[in-house]
Structure formats: structure tokens, C-alpha cells
Design a protein around this motif. Structure first.
Motif, PDB file in Angstrom:
ATOM      1  N   VAL A 119       0.671  -1.272   0.001  1.00 30.88           N
ATOM      2  CA  VAL A 119       0.010   0.019   0.012  1.00 30.88           C
ATOM      3  C   VAL A 119       0.923   1.374  -0.019  1.00 30.88           C
ATOM      4  O   VAL A 119       0.780   2.132  -0.854  1.00 30.88           O
ATOM      5  CB  VAL A 119      -1.001   0.012   1.084  1.00 30.88           C
ATOM      6  CG1 VAL A 119      -1.586   1.419   1.617  1.00 30.88           C
ATOM      7  CG2 VAL A 119      -2.163  -0.963   1.151  1.00 30.88           C
ATOM      8  N   VAL A 120       1.842   1.208   0.731  1.00 29.14           N
ATOM      9  CA  VAL A 120       2.892   2.480   0.882  1.00 29.14           C
ATOM     10  C   VAL A 120       3.441   2.733  -0.504  1.00 29.14           C
ATOM     11  O   VAL A 120       3.543   3.768  -0.817  1.00 29.14           O
ATOM     12  CB  VAL A 120       3.692   2.362   2.112  1.00 29.14           C
ATOM     13  CG1 VAL A 120       4.927   3.430   1.968  1.00 29.14           C
ATOM     14  CG2 VAL A 120       3.122   2.341   3.411  1.00 29.14           C
ATOM     15  N   GLY A 121       3.888   1.519  -1.041  1.00 29.45           N
ATOM     16  CA  GLY A 121       4.591   1.635  -2.215  1.00 29.45           C
ATOM     17  C   GLY A 121       3.659   2.049  -3.460  1.00 29.45           C
ATOM     18  O   GLY A 121       4.189   2.875  -4.121  1.00 29.45           O
ATOM     19  N   ALA A 122       2.447   1.431  -3.322  1.00 27.41           N
ATOM     20  CA  ALA A 122       1.464   2.209  -4.290  1.00 27.41           C
ATOM     21  C   ALA A 122       1.077   3.585  -4.504  1.00 27.41           C
ATOM     22  O   ALA A 122       1.158   4.369  -5.295  1.00 27.41           O
ATOM     23  CB  ALA A 122       0.036   1.252  -4.347  1.00 27.41           C
ATOM     24  N   VAL A 123       1.157   4.125  -3.024  1.00 27.17           N
ATOM     25  CA  VAL A 123       0.992   5.646  -2.732  1.00 27.17           C
ATOM     26  C   VAL A 123       2.015   6.376  -3.148  1.00 27.17           C
ATOM     27  O   VAL A 123       1.910   7.399  -4.024  1.00 27.17           O
ATOM     28  CB  VAL A 123       0.809   5.767  -1.358  1.00 27.17           C
ATOM     29  CG1 VAL A 123       0.805   7.438  -0.866  1.00 27.17           C
ATOM     30  CG2 VAL A 123      -0.845   5.084  -1.099  1.00 27.17           C
ATOM     31  N   LEU A 124       3.164   5.908  -3.050  1.00 29.26           N
ATOM     32  CA  LEU A 124       4.361   6.646  -3.469  1.00 29.26           C
ATOM     33  C   LEU A 124       4.580   6.550  -4.961  1.00 29.26           C
ATOM     34  O   LEU A 124       5.054   7.601  -5.595  1.00 29.26           O
ATOM     35  CB  LEU A 124       5.749   6.047  -2.550  1.00 29.26           C
ATOM     36  CG  LEU A 124       5.924   6.342  -1.053  1.00 29.26           C
ATOM     37  CD1 LEU A 124       7.063   5.466  -0.642  1.00 29.26           C
ATOM     38  CD2 LEU A 124       5.814   7.847  -0.740  1.00 29.26           C
ATOM     39  N   VAL A 125       4.235   5.499  -5.534  1.00 31.32           N
ATOM     40  CA  VAL A 125       4.582   5.339  -6.962  1.00 31.32           C
ATOM     41  C   VAL A 125       3.411   6.384  -7.686  1.00 31.32           C
ATOM     42  O   VAL A 125       3.734   6.989  -8.414  1.00 31.32           O
ATOM     43  CB  VAL A 125       4.504   4.003  -7.522  1.00 31.32           C
ATOM     44  CG1 VAL A 125       4.320   4.126  -9.114  1.00 31.32           C
ATOM     45  CG2 VAL A 125       5.400   3.362  -6.841  1.00 31.32           C
ATOM     46  N   SER A 126       2.212   6.340  -7.066  1.00 28.97           N
ATOM     47  CA  SER A 126       1.239   7.261  -7.620  1.00 28.97           C
ATOM     48  C   SER A 126       1.601   8.779  -7.456  1.00 28.97           C
ATOM     49  O   SER A 126       1.289   9.705  -8.506  1.00 28.97           O
ATOM     50  CB  SER A 126      -0.167   7.061  -7.099  1.00 28.97           C
ATOM     51  OG  SER A 126      -0.339   7.262  -5.751  1.00 28.97           O
ATOM     52  N   MET A 127       2.255   8.995  -6.335  1.00 26.18           N
ATOM     53  CA  MET A 127       2.567  10.548  -6.206  1.00 26.18           C
ATOM     54  C   MET A 127       3.521  10.918  -7.272  1.00 26.18           C
ATOM     55  O   MET A 127       3.859  11.906  -7.774  1.00 26.18           O
ATOM     56  CB  MET A 127       3.063  10.776  -4.630  1.00 26.18           C
ATOM     57  CG  MET A 127       1.808  10.761  -3.501  1.00 26.18           C
ATOM     58  SD  MET A 127       2.391  10.932  -1.892  1.00 26.18           S
ATOM     59  CE  MET A 127       3.382  12.365  -1.852  1.00 26.18           C
ATOM     60  N   LEU A 128       4.621   9.957  -7.414  1.00 28.24           N
ATOM     61  CA  LEU A 128       5.651  10.126  -8.162  1.00 28.24           C
ATOM     62  C   LEU A 128       5.427  10.283  -9.887  1.00 28.24           C
ATOM     63  O   LEU A 128       5.564  10.982 -10.468  1.00 28.24           O
ATOM     64  CB  LEU A 128       6.745   9.054  -8.366  1.00 28.24           C
ATOM     65  CG  LEU A 128       8.052   8.969  -9.196  1.00 28.24           C
ATOM     66  CD1 LEU A 128       8.914  10.241  -8.898  1.00 28.24           C
ATOM     67  CD2 LEU A 128       8.711   7.833  -9.266  1.00 28.24           C
ATOM     68  N   LEU A 129       4.050   9.485 -10.047  1.00 24.05           N
ATOM     69  CA  LEU A 129       3.489   9.502 -11.627  1.00 24.05           C
ATOM     70  C   LEU A 129       2.757  10.844 -11.523  1.00 24.05           C
ATOM     71  O   LEU A 129       2.690  11.334 -12.721  1.00 24.05           O
ATOM     72  CB  LEU A 129       2.696   8.287 -11.483  1.00 24.05           C
ATOM     73  CG  LEU A 129       1.786   8.152 -12.958  1.00 24.05           C
ATOM     74  CD1 LEU A 129       2.883   8.048 -14.256  1.00 24.05           C
ATOM     75  CD2 LEU A 129       0.872   7.164 -12.843  1.00 24.05           C
ATOM     76  N   ALA A 130       2.121  11.360 -10.375  1.00 23.28           N
ATOM     77  CA  ALA A 130       1.429  12.665 -10.670  1.00 23.28           C
ATOM     78  C   ALA A 130       2.440  13.819 -10.820  1.00 23.28           C
ATOM     79  O   ALA A 130       1.995  14.563 -11.650  1.00 23.28           O
ATOM     80  CB  ALA A 130       0.519  12.929  -9.319  1.00 23.28           C
TER      81      ALA A 130
END
Length: 104
Positions: A68-79
Motif C-alpha cells: 500500500v505504501v509503495g502504491a501511494v508513493l508510486v502514484s505520487m511520483l507518477l502525478a
């Protein structure tokens, strides 16, 4: 006009008690008192035993948290990456429009 006005101290009204006088006391050395002996030892905490089921649950929970933490960080990087790309495209469009104005 520019001089400060200092307040006047009013006279005390009623009965005024004199300040109390504190007299020093002498310290007499005495025999040291022994520390109180404990009646019974405190009960120890029960030992936590990990069964295979609880170990599997802990590993599964830790894995879920990491995912979950990895998905949140990857989505922020993608944004951030999408925002940077769109700003770069806007800058190129504005630059080409400004250059087209100068050529005319």
C-alpha cells in the motif's frame, strides 16, 4: 504630550501585616533507614509465543502495508511526472506561439 505618564502608587488601605520572619533550622544527622524489603517478587509477563498462524498473519500484514505504501508513493511520483510533462508541453507551445509572432 510625548512624555509618559507614570501611574502613582496608591497608599495601602486596611490593616497591613508585617512580613513573616523565617528562622533557619538545624539538621541533625540520624541513622539511615534501610530500604523496605519487597514482600513478593512481581509476576513476570507471559512470554509471547509465535505460532505458524500468527507468524503468517504478521508476514501478510507487513506485506500488505509495504504494498500500500509503495502504491501511494508510486502514484505520487507518477502525478509529479505527468505534471512536469504537461508543463513542458505548455512551455513548448507558448514558445512556438511567441516565435511565430516575431516572424510576422
Amino acid at each position: 504630550m510625548f512624555r509618559p505618564k507614570l501611574p502613582t502608587m496608591p497608599e495601602p488601605t486596611g490593616t497591613v501585616t508585617p512580613p513573616a520572619v523565617v528562622e533557619p533550622t538545624t539538621i541533625t544527622p540520624g541513622a539511615p533507614t534501610p530500604p523496605p524489603a519487597s514482600a513478593a517478587p512481581a509476576p513476570s509477563r507471559p512470554v509471547v509465543q509465535l505460532t505458524p498462524g500468527t507468524a503468517l498473519a504478521l508476514v501478510g500484514g507487513g506485506t500488505a502495508v509495504v504494498l500500500v505504501v509503495g502504491a501511494v508513493l508510486v502514484s505520487m511520483l507518477l502525478a509529479v511526472a505527468v505534471t512536469a510533462a504537461s508543463l513542458a508541453i505548455c512551455a513548448l507551445v507558448i514558445r512556438s506561439l511567441v516565435n511565430a509572432q516575431h516572424r510576422r
